[in-house]
Structures are given as structure tokens and as C-alpha cells.
Design a protein around this motif. Structure first.
Motif, short mmCIF file in Angstrom:
data_model
loop_
_atom_site.label_atom_id
_atom_site.label_comp_id
_atom_site.label_asym_id
_atom_site.label_seq_id
_atom_site.Cartn_x
_atom_site.Cartn_y
_atom_site.Cartn_z
N GLY A 10 0.80 -1.22 0.00
CA GLY A 10 0.00 0.00 0.00
C GLY A 10 0.83 1.27 0.00
O GLY A 10 0.66 2.13 -0.87
N PRO A 11 1.76 1.43 0.95
CA PRO A 11 2.58 2.65 0.96
C PRO A 11 3.40 2.83 -0.33
O PRO A 11 3.53 3.96 -0.82
CB PRO A 11 3.49 2.46 2.18
CG PRO A 11 2.70 1.56 3.08
CD PRO A 11 1.99 0.61 2.15
N ALA A 12 3.93 1.75 -0.87
CA ALA A 12 4.71 1.86 -2.11
C ALA A 12 3.81 2.26 -3.28
O ALA A 12 4.22 3.03 -4.15
CB ALA A 12 5.41 0.54 -2.41
N THR A 13 2.59 1.76 -3.28
CA THR A 13 1.64 2.09 -4.34
C THR A 13 1.27 3.57 -4.27
O THR A 13 1.22 4.26 -5.29
CB THR A 13 0.39 1.20 -4.22
OG1 THR A 13 0.79 -0.17 -4.21
CG2 THR A 13 -0.55 1.41 -5.39
N ILE A 14 1.04 4.05 -3.07
CA ILE A 14 0.73 5.48 -2.89
C ILE A 14 1.92 6.34 -3.29
O ILE A 14 1.75 7.35 -3.99
CB ILE A 14 0.32 5.75 -1.43
CG1 ILE A 14 -1.05 5.11 -1.15
CG2 ILE A 14 0.31 7.24 -1.11
CD1 ILE A 14 -1.43 5.06 0.32
N ALA A 15 3.12 5.96 -2.89
CA ALA A 15 4.32 6.73 -3.25
C ALA A 15 4.49 6.76 -4.76
O ALA A 15 4.83 7.81 -5.34
CB ALA A 15 5.55 6.12 -2.57
N ALA A 16 4.25 5.63 -5.43
CA ALA A 16 4.38 5.59 -6.89
C ALA A 16 3.35 6.50 -7.54
O ALA A 16 3.67 7.22 -8.50
CB ALA A 16 4.22 4.16 -7.38
N ALA A 17 2.13 6.51 -7.03
CA ALA A 17 1.09 7.38 -7.59
C ALA A 17 1.49 8.86 -7.45
O ALA A 17 1.33 9.64 -8.39
CB ALA A 17 -0.25 7.12 -6.89
N LYS A 18 2.01 9.22 -6.31
CA LYS A 18 2.44 10.60 -6.10
C LYS A 18 3.58 10.98 -7.05
O LYS A 18 3.59 12.09 -7.59
CB LYS A 18 2.87 10.80 -4.64
CG LYS A 18 1.68 10.80 -3.69
CD LYS A 18 2.13 10.97 -2.25
CE LYS A 18 0.94 11.01 -1.31
NZ LYS A 18 1.34 11.20 0.08
N ARG A 19 4.51 10.06 -7.27
CA ARG A 19 5.60 10.33 -8.22
C ARG A 19 5.07 10.52 -9.63
O ARG A 19 5.53 11.39 -10.38
CB ARG A 19 6.63 9.20 -8.21
CG ARG A 19 7.54 9.20 -6.99
CD ARG A 19 8.73 8.26 -7.16
NE ARG A 19 8.37 6.90 -7.51
CZ ARG A 19 8.07 5.93 -6.64
NH1 ARG A 19 8.11 6.18 -5.35
NH2 ARG A 19 7.76 4.73 -7.06
N LEU A 20 4.08 9.71 -10.01
CA LEU A 20 3.49 9.84 -11.35
C LEU A 20 2.84 11.20 -11.53
O LEU A 20 2.96 11.83 -12.59
CB LEU A 20 2.49 8.71 -11.60
CG LEU A 20 3.11 7.33 -11.77
CD1 LEU A 20 2.03 6.25 -11.71
CD2 LEU A 20 3.89 7.23 -13.06
N VAL A 21 2.13 11.67 -10.51
CA VAL A 21 1.51 12.99 -10.59
C VAL A 21 2.57 14.08 -10.69
O VAL A 21 2.44 15.01 -11.49
CB VAL A 21 0.57 13.22 -9.37
CG1 VAL A 21 0.08 14.67 -9.32
CG2 VAL A 21 -0.62 12.26 -9.45
N LEU A 22 3.64 13.95 -9.92
CA LEU A 22 4.73 14.93 -10.00
C LEU A 22 5.36 14.95 -11.39
O LEU A 22 5.85 15.99 -11.84
CB LEU A 22 5.80 14.63 -8.95
CG LEU A 22 5.42 14.97 -7.51
CD1 LEU A 22 6.51 14.49 -6.55
CD2 LEU A 22 5.18 16.46 -7.36
N ARG A 23 5.30 13.81 -12.09
CA ARG A 23 5.85 13.72 -13.45
C ARG A 23 4.84 14.19 -14.49
O ARG A 23 5.11 14.15 -15.68
CB ARG A 23 6.30 12.29 -13.73
CG ARG A 23 7.52 11.90 -12.92
CD ARG A 23 7.90 10.45 -13.07
NE ARG A 23 8.12 10.10 -14.47
CZ ARG A 23 8.17 8.83 -14.89
NH1 ARG A 23 8.03 7.83 -14.04
NH2 ARG A 23 8.36 8.57 -16.16
N GLY A 24 3.67 14.63 -14.05
CA GLY A 24 2.71 15.22 -14.97
C GLY A 24 1.47 14.38 -15.26
O GLY A 24 0.64 14.78 -16.08
N ALA A 25 1.30 13.24 -14.62
CA ALA A 25 0.12 12.41 -14.88
C ALA A 25 -1.16 13.15 -14.47
O ALA A 25 -1.21 13.76 -13.40
CB ALA A 25 0.21 11.09 -14.11
N VAL A 26 -2.17 13.09 -15.32
CA VAL A 26 -3.46 13.70 -15.01
C VAL A 26 -4.51 12.64 -14.70
O VAL A 26 -5.65 12.95 -14.38
CB VAL A 26 -3.94 14.63 -16.14
CG1 VAL A 26 -2.98 15.81 -16.30
CG2 VAL A 26 -4.10 13.88 -17.44
N ALA A 27 -4.13 11.38 -14.81
CA ALA A 27 -4.96 10.24 -14.44
C ALA A 27 -4.02 9.05 -14.25
O ALA A 27 -2.94 9.00 -14.85
CB ALA A 27 -6.00 9.93 -15.50
#
Length: 111
Positions: A10-27
Motif C-alpha cells: 500500500g505505501p509503495a503504491t501510494i508513493a508511486a502514484a504521487k511520483r506519477l503525478v509529479l511527473r505530470g500524470a493527469v490520471a
């Protein structure tokens, strides 16, 4: 119903999602059914739409098909998939799902 999937990721999945958003992901989308366990937590941790599994589409698809139609769910392990359709709570709707897996099938991996 108990949801399978390793709670420790769970924590790794959340961290990965946050990194994706920082890289510009909009979904964010994934197609790993075990991530469904973390759907709510990941979605709450970022400010973009999140869909951790295509199984999340089942309720919407079931509303769109004719009353006599069935929807197939193909997975690596049918037993686990039966448990993962927990978001389809209506017995009539669950009866419209045909679930199958490839367990017991011999296949060869290539590198």
C-alpha cells in the motif's frame, strides 16, 4: 469479504502514484487486480482520477448490457477474481458474470 493482495505494498503504491503525478500524470490506471485493495487509499492520496483495476468497470458495464447478456472476466487465477468482484454486490448482477482463469494451463515463458 476479504480482499486479497499484499497490504504491505500500500505505501509503495501510494508513493508511486504521487511520483506519477509529479511527473505530470493527469490520471492513473493500472490493470493489476490486487491493487484494488489499495484503490481508496491511492485515490485519496492524489488529486487525479485513479483506477487500479479494470474490474472497477464491472458495475458500469453491467448496467449497459442487455438483461440477458453476460460479461466475461478473464484472469490468471479465476478463484481470486471471484473474490475481487466484490464491488458487484447484487446477486442478479453477479450472475451475469462469467469468470475464468488460465490456472492449470501449461504455458512457456520466453526471455
Amino acid at each position: 469479504m476479504t480482499m486479497r493482495g499484499d497490504p504491505a505494498i500500500g505505501p509503495a503504491t501510494i508513493a508511486a502514484a504521487k511520483r506519477l503525478v509529479l511527473r505530470g500524470a493527469v490520471a492513473i490506471s493500472s490493470n493489476f487486480a490486487s491493487f484494488m485493495r489499495h484503490q481508496e487509499a491511492v485515490a485519496a492520496s492524489v488529486n487525479v482520477p485513479v483506477a487500479t483495476s479494470s474490474l472497477l468497470l464491472l458495475p458500469a458495464l453491467l448496467r449497459q448490457v442487455p438483461p440477458t447478456a453476460k460479461i466475461a472476466v478473464l484472469s490468471a487465477g479465476a478463484r481470486n477474481s471471484r473474490e475481487r468482484v466484490h464491488r458487484v454486490v447484487d446477486p442478479g448482477q453477479r450472475a451475469k458474470l462469467v469468470i475464468g482463469g488460465i490456472e492449470g494451463v501449461h504455458y512457456t515463458r520466453t526471455k
